[in-house]
Design an enzyme around this catalytic site. Structure first.
Site, PDB file in Angstrom:
ATOM      1  CE  LYS A 143      -4.367  -1.833   1.668  1.00  0.00           C
ATOM      2  NZ  LYS A 143      -5.468  -1.754   2.645  1.00  0.00           N
TER       3      LYS A 143
ATOM      4  NE  ARG B 198      -7.699  -8.533   1.213  1.00  0.00           N
ATOM      5  CZ  ARG B 198      -7.437  -7.765   0.160  1.00  0.00           C
ATOM      6  NH1 ARG B 198      -6.417  -6.906   0.230  1.00  0.00           N
ATOM      7  NH2 ARG B 198      -8.159  -7.845  -0.930  1.00  0.00           N
TER       8      ARG B 198
END
Length: 379
Positions: free
Chosen positions: A327, A361
């Protein structure tokens, strides 16, 4: 004689047993080895003065601003510091005290009964063409091959979504979302892949979720945090788990100057409300997973704070998921293109696991499996 300072001991009881401590003393001493720190917001001034004295009387401490003793304001933020054993004593002692200390004691007690979950890897497969990480995009046949590869590499959960939720992404119709994910659902059902791993559908669209659950999926990953009761009811009806994620705004607006007075407190309040809603609709708490929503309506500092304070969210008794794979927060710390963010991802995820997250995740399963196995040995 020699002396050396020990690092963090994860399994304190085991360390004491290895030393040869008698069984009766192991549990008692283990509680004295764990230091706990709590931030208490808006504690009434009389309560702060009482708690300060009670904490000092047992060897703990309450850090308070200078104006507490002279009652310069009606309430103050404070920091409670003590061993697990000392907090245990306070959680009982304050039950008899006024000024809101009984409620504080009850809240402290919830942190003393943690539920421990094994760490599991959730591999990410995107059935769309606009996910922020191109290498996570797969369609039909290729998706099945990728799923089998991830399972072989150590993923116990596979998360499949057909709509991008990156900042600024555009929503798609229910029909398009179903068309995208349907071939993968069918392939999973036909190949009975659900016997090899737990499958998660990354969606908040009831028609899509229902199709996935009927295809062998057993987890719903809802970025809206169970906002739609139909999603919760579907999960309950199919005996599926539900991951509640926190997001401020929508994918289209969430990064437009996100603001919180206290991000940890506000995300915690959100989870408390949504957990109550899910339980009222028939969901068991052990079937609820919490995701603080890294990058979903948060600045870099918000994200860092939530990771540092992740241990707080374990007191709900639910599994906690961390999803920071590649991210942009990594790019904000050290400028790095998406394709080169694996090292930063591993650093974030290992810290989150250390602080209580149990589901990771990620896009890179093999690398995470190796990192977690080594991390486990280091504990």
């Amino acid at each position: 004689m020699q002396i050396y300072k020990l690092g963090t001991i994860a399994d304190k009881e085991r360390a004491l047993q290895t030393l040869g401590v008698q069984s009766g003393g192991v549990a008692i001493m283990a509680k004295k080895m764990e230091l706990m720190t709590f931030y208490i917001k808006d504690l009434r001034t009389p309560a702060a003065n009482i708690l300060k004295q009670d904490a000092l009387s047992i060897g703990a401490e309450l850090a308070v601003p200078g104006g507490v003793i002279t009652c310069e304001a009606p309430s103050f933020d404070c920091m409670l510091i003590g061993t697990r054993k000392q907090i245990e004593i306070l959680s009982k002692k304050e039950l008899a005290q006024p000024f809101g200390l009984k409620r504080l004691a009850q809240q402290l007690a919830t942190f003393l009964k943690p539920v421990h979950y094994p760490v599991r890897i959730m591999g990410v497969v995107n059935a769309n063409e606009d996910s922020f990480y191109a290498r996570s995009r797969f369609m039909a046949e290729d998706a099945v091959a990728k799923i089998e590869q991830m399972i072989a590499q150590g993923a116990e959960i596979i998360d499949i979504g057909a709509v991008s939720s990156r900042p600024g992404s555009e929503p798609v119709s229910e029909t398009v979302e179903l068309e995208r994910i349907k071939p993968i659902c069918d392939a999973i059902a036909q190949n009975k892949l659900y016997e090899k791993a737990l499958f998660s559908v990354d969606s908040y669209t009831p028609i899509v979720i229902e199709y996935a659950l009927k295809s062998g999926f057993s987890l719903v990953n809802d970025i809206t945090g169970g906002a739609d009761e139909a999603v919760v009811k579907l999960s309950v009806a199919h005996g599926a788990k539900l991951c509640i994620m926190h997001m401020q705004g929508t994918p289209q607006t969430m990064q437009n100057k996100p603001h919180y007075e206290d991000v940890t407190a506000e995300v915690s309040a959100f989870f408390e409300e949504r957990i109550a809603k899910c339980e009222a609709l028939g969901m068991k708490r052990e079937d609820i997973i919490l995701d603080v929503g890294i990058g979903f309506g948060k600045t870099l500092e918000h994200n860092l704070t939530l990771i540092r304070n992740m241990a707080h969210f374990t007191h709900f008794g639910c599994e906690v998921l961390i999803g920071a794979s590649r991210k942009s927060m990594i790019d904000h710390i050290t400028p790095t293109p998406t394709e080169a963010r694996l090292p930063g991802t591993l650093a974030i995820h290992l810290k989150a696991v250390q602080n209580g997250a149990s589901i990771v995740r990620c896009h890179d399963v093999a690398e995470h499996k190796q990192a977690l196995v080594v991390w486990e040995a280091l504990k």
